[in-house]
Design a protein around this motif. Structure first.
Motif, PDB file in Angstrom:
ATOM      1  N   HIS A 260      42.773  40.166  42.766  1.00 48.88           N
ATOM      2  CA  HIS A 260      43.935  39.778  43.566  1.00 48.88           C
ATOM      3  C   HIS A 260      43.711  40.038  45.053  1.00 48.88           C
ATOM      4  O   HIS A 260      44.657  40.252  45.791  1.00 48.88           O
ATOM      5  CB  HIS A 260      45.168  40.543  43.081  1.00 48.88           C
ATOM      6  CG  HIS A 260      45.431  40.374  41.621  1.00 48.88           C
ATOM      7  ND1 HIS A 260      45.818  39.177  41.063  1.00 48.88           N
ATOM      8  CD2 HIS A 260      45.320  41.255  40.582  1.00 48.88           C
ATOM      9  CE1 HIS A 260      45.965  39.318  39.752  1.00 48.88           C
ATOM     10  NE2 HIS A 260      45.661  40.564  39.436  1.00 48.88           N
TER      11      HIS A 260
ATOM     12  N   VAL B 176      43.076  44.371  40.790  1.00 47.10           N
ATOM     13  CA  VAL B 176      42.395  43.637  39.737  1.00 47.10           C
ATOM     14  C   VAL B 176      43.199  43.763  38.452  1.00 47.10           C
ATOM     15  O   VAL B 176      43.902  44.765  38.234  1.00 47.10           O
ATOM     16  CB  VAL B 176      40.958  44.190  39.530  1.00 47.10           C
ATOM     17  CG1 VAL B 176      40.998  45.632  39.045  1.00 47.10           C
ATOM     18  CG2 VAL B 176      40.164  43.320  38.570  1.00 47.10           C
ATOM     19  N   SER B 177      43.141  42.741  37.632  1.00 46.70           N
ATOM     20  CA  SER B 177      43.774  42.822  36.321  1.00 46.70           C
ATOM     21  C   SER B 177      42.884  42.113  35.308  1.00 46.70           C
ATOM     22  O   SER B 177      42.045  41.280  35.658  1.00 46.70           O
ATOM     23  CB  SER B 177      45.174  42.183  36.344  1.00 46.70           C
ATOM     24  OG  SER B 177      45.099  40.820  36.713  1.00 46.70           O
TER      25      SER B 177
ATOM     26  N   SER C  44      42.950  39.738  32.040  1.00 47.52           N
ATOM     27  CA  SER C  44      43.768  38.808  31.266  1.00 47.52           C
ATOM     28  C   SER C  44      43.126  38.638  29.897  1.00 47.52           C
ATOM     29  O   SER C  44      42.044  38.045  29.772  1.00 47.52           O
ATOM     30  CB  SER C  44      43.861  37.462  31.991  1.00 47.52           C
ATOM     31  OG  SER C  44      44.596  36.531  31.226  1.00 47.52           O
TER      32      SER C  44
ATOM     33  N   VAL D 189      40.579  39.148  36.793  1.00 47.69           N
ATOM     34  CA  VAL D 189      41.316  38.473  37.863  1.00 47.69           C
ATOM     35  C   VAL D 189      41.406  39.406  39.062  1.00 47.69           C
ATOM     36  O   VAL D 189      42.014  40.482  38.980  1.00 47.69           O
ATOM     37  CB  VAL D 189      42.730  38.070  37.397  1.00 47.69           C
ATOM     38  CG1 VAL D 189      43.447  37.311  38.511  1.00 47.69           C
ATOM     39  CG2 VAL D 189      42.662  37.229  36.127  1.00 47.69           C
TER      40      VAL D 189
ATOM     41  N   TYR E 161      34.256  43.094  41.377  1.00 41.31           N
ATOM     42  CA  TYR E 161      34.663  44.024  40.321  1.00 41.31           C
ATOM     43  C   TYR E 161      33.758  45.251  40.361  1.00 41.31           C
ATOM     44  O   TYR E 161      32.806  45.361  39.589  1.00 41.31           O
ATOM     45  CB  TYR E 161      34.574  43.290  38.985  1.00 41.31           C
ATOM     46  CG  TYR E 161      35.309  43.931  37.838  1.00 41.31           C
ATOM     47  CD1 TYR E 161      36.476  44.662  38.013  1.00 41.31           C
ATOM     48  CD2 TYR E 161      34.840  43.763  36.537  1.00 41.31           C
ATOM     49  CE1 TYR E 161      37.159  45.214  36.940  1.00 41.31           C
ATOM     50  CE2 TYR E 161      35.509  44.308  35.459  1.00 41.31           C
ATOM     51  CZ  TYR E 161      36.655  45.029  35.659  1.00 41.31           C
ATOM     52  OH  TYR E 161      37.321  45.573  34.589  1.00 41.31           O
TER      53      TYR E 161
ATOM     54  N   GLU F 204      39.497  37.427  30.951  1.00 46.73           N
ATOM     55  CA  GLU F 204      39.218  37.088  32.343  1.00 46.73           C
ATOM     56  C   GLU F 204      39.468  38.287  33.250  1.00 46.73           C
ATOM     57  O   GLU F 204      40.471  38.993  33.102  1.00 46.73           O
ATOM     58  CB  GLU F 204      40.079  35.917  32.796  1.00 46.73           C
ATOM     59  CG  GLU F 204      39.794  35.467  34.225  1.00 46.73           C
ATOM     60  CD  GLU F 204      40.442  34.144  34.600  1.00 46.73           C
ATOM     61  OE1 GLU F 204      40.082  33.582  35.644  1.00 46.73           O
ATOM     62  OE2 GLU F 204      41.297  33.663  33.814  1.00 46.73           O
TER      63      GLU F 204
ATOM     64  N   ALA G 211      41.966  35.226  27.840  1.00 46.56           N
ATOM     65  CA  ALA G 211      42.053  34.375  29.023  1.00 46.56           C
ATOM     66  C   ALA G 211      42.775  33.076  28.683  1.00 46.56           C
ATOM     67  O   ALA G 211      42.738  32.596  27.539  1.00 46.56           O
ATOM     68  CB  ALA G 211      40.650  34.071  29.543  1.00 46.56           C
ATOM     69  N   GLU G 212      43.435  32.529  29.687  1.00 45.97           N
ATOM     70  CA  GLU G 212      44.106  31.240  29.515  1.00 45.97           C
ATOM     71  C   GLU G 212      43.082  30.125  29.720  1.00 45.97           C
ATOM     72  O   GLU G 212      42.706  29.801  30.847  1.00 45.97           O
ATOM     73  CB  GLU G 212      45.259  31.106  30.499  1.00 45.97           C
ATOM     74  CG  GLU G 212      46.389  32.100  30.249  1.00 45.97           C
ATOM     75  CD  GLU G 212      47.569  31.890  31.177  1.00 45.97           C
ATOM     76  OE1 GLU G 212      47.571  30.877  31.915  1.00 45.97           O
ATOM     77  OE2 GLU G 212      48.478  32.738  31.179  1.00 45.97           O
TER      78      GLU G 212
ATOM     79  N   ARG H 268      35.665  31.349  37.943  1.00 49.66           N
ATOM     80  CA  ARG H 268      36.436  32.277  37.132  1.00 49.66           C
ATOM     81  C   ARG H 268      35.451  33.200  36.421  1.00 49.66           C
ATOM     82  O   ARG H 268      34.415  32.745  35.911  1.00 49.66           O
ATOM     83  CB  ARG H 268      37.293  31.527  36.106  1.00 49.66           C
ATOM     84  CG  ARG H 268      38.320  30.609  36.721  1.00 49.66           C
ATOM     85  CD  ARG H 268      39.062  29.827  35.657  1.00 49.66           C
ATOM     86  NE  ARG H 268      39.920  30.693  34.832  1.00 49.66           N
ATOM     87  CZ  ARG H 268      40.645  30.242  33.803  1.00 49.66           C
ATOM     88  NH1 ARG H 268      40.597  28.961  33.464  1.00 49.66           N
ATOM     89  NH2 ARG H 268      41.405  31.078  33.107  1.00 49.66           N
ATOM     90  N   GLU H 269      35.748  34.494  36.411  1.00 43.58           N
ATOM     91  CA  GLU H 269      34.882  35.482  35.770  1.00 43.58           C
ATOM     92  C   GLU H 269      35.410  35.738  34.362  1.00 43.58           C
ATOM     93  O   GLU H 269      36.447  36.386  34.181  1.00 43.58           O
ATOM     94  CB  GLU H 269      34.835  36.775  36.577  1.00 43.58           C
ATOM     95  CG  GLU H 269      33.805  37.766  36.071  1.00 43.58           C
ATOM     96  CD  GLU H 269      33.581  38.930  37.027  1.00 43.58           C
ATOM     97  OE1 GLU H 269      32.969  39.924  36.585  1.00 43.58           O
ATOM     98  OE2 GLU H 269      34.009  38.844  38.195  1.00 43.58           O
TER      99      GLU H 269
END
Length: 370
Positions: free
Chosen positions: A260, A278-279, A281, A258, A266, A256, A284-285, A234-235
């Protein structure tokens, strides 16, 4: 009350010229005109420094056809002078220098080589003017990916496997470079060592692609770094900001990146142009323990490299839960929709307050050695 004179510098002779112009528009629009008197200087492609009217900067935007703004080299030359009062800025009119003003603080919104690599920071030091962001050494080290990773390793901060080499070694001892690269596991990222915004980066899946990828990277920097791609990570990015009360730097909640699209990375288009897979977040969760661990790594990296003012610390979280550092950016993307200001937004510090605080941090810092 006399307004603080801010010198806003943007553009630059780099691959991130246009994004720097867009950043200048965002920062200028955010500044309180009752408190700050802003003078704008653009660095055109080719290196010419020119005066740009604030209204023209506010007109910078991405065109409907995807075109990006650039500094017009036809504007009047900007002239910097070191005087008894510090840095003065004037405009060249024929053989005269006119409209001289004394600068209180410089804010260089320049990305990549000759912007966040210690060169312009050294100029500010010589000119005796306060400036936003990291000093000469930290700027230089953070722009040089190999130097940054080695410095982090010396502080026991983990980084991913990498190999670096200069143009001379690649030309005269290529077999030794190949031997080092053979210790890495494909896929690999081949990058300009001192590049930015993912310009000139190639993702390769086998040795047959290496030569072309190195040639692409060397179009932007004769020194190249090859990094092993880390699978299943995870970035996660954190924003770090100095403190006005002499306390420890503050660390934002992590965000984060993300992707897709399988095997994507990136790059420039995904960062700045719309309709990309790309999104972001934000926040981040993450579970509380991992969140705190990432924040601790971000702060430790910022302190280990001697950064001042601000930095975005980019990390990878491995499937095992280990956090390793990818890189630090001492002048991260700074448009209102970039990750750095978005992270502070969710922490309660909006874009205007963030820009103002960065200038206040610069004003509170002494000139000269510190």
């Amino acid at each position: 009350m006399q307004r603080i004179r801010v010198l806003l510098i943007f553009g630059g002779d780099s691959s991130e010229h246009e994004i720097s112009c867009l950043t200048a528009r965002g920062v200028l629009a955010a500044l309180d005109q009752n408190r700050f008197n802003v003078t704008c200087v653009g660095i055109a492609r080719g290196g010419r420094w020119v005066m740009v009217a604030p209204d023209q900067v506010l007109d910078y935007r991405i065109g409907s056809d995807g075109s990006l703004p650039q500094v017009d080299p036809a504007f009047d030359d900007a002239v910097l002078l070191r005087t008894a009062d510090g840095l003065e800025l004037g405009r060249r009119s024929g053989d005269r220098i006119v409209d001289l003003v004394t600068i209180d603080v410089a804010f260089a919104l320049l990305h990549g080589p000759f912007g966040e690599d210690g060169t312009i920071q050294g100029l500010f030091e010589l000119m005796g003017v306060r400036y936003v962001g990291a000093g000469v050494l930290a700027s230089s080290v953070c722009q040089d990916k190999m130097a940054m990773k080695r410095q982090l390793q010396s502080h026991q901060i983990p980084v991913g496997p990498f190999v670096g080499f200069d143009q001379h070694t690649w030309r005269t001892n290529r077999a030794a470079v190949w031997s080092q690269i053979d210790t890495l596991t494909y896929p690999l990222f081949v990058k300009p060592n001192r590049g930015g915004s993912s310009i000139g980066i190639s993702r390769i899946t086998g040795p047959g692609e290496l030569e072309a990828a190195v040639a692409t990277a060397q179009q932007h920097d004769p020194t190249v770094i090859v990094e092993q791609a880390l699978m299943g990570v995870r970035e996660i990015e954190c924003a770090v900001l100095g403190s006005l009360d002499q306390g420890p730097p503050r660390v934002s909640l992590p965000g984060e990146v993300v992707l897709h699209q399988e095997n994507a990375f990136y790059d420039f288009e995904k960062k700045y142009l719309g309709d990309q897979p790309v999104s972001l977040s934000v926040p981040a969760e993450l579970d509380p323990y991992l969140c705190e661990q990432i924040q601790q790594v971000a702060l430790a990296s910022y302190l280990a490299l001697g950064v001042e003012g601000l930095a975005r610390v980019d990390t990878f979280v491995l499937p095992s839960g280990e956090v390793i550092v990818n890189e630090l950016n001492t002048m991260p993307g700074f448009t209102p929709t970039s990750m750095y200001p978005m992270l502070w937004q969710v922490c309660g510090l909006d874009y205007t307050a963030l820009v103002t605080e960065l200038i206040d941090l610069a004003l509170a810092r002494p000139v000269g050695l510190r």
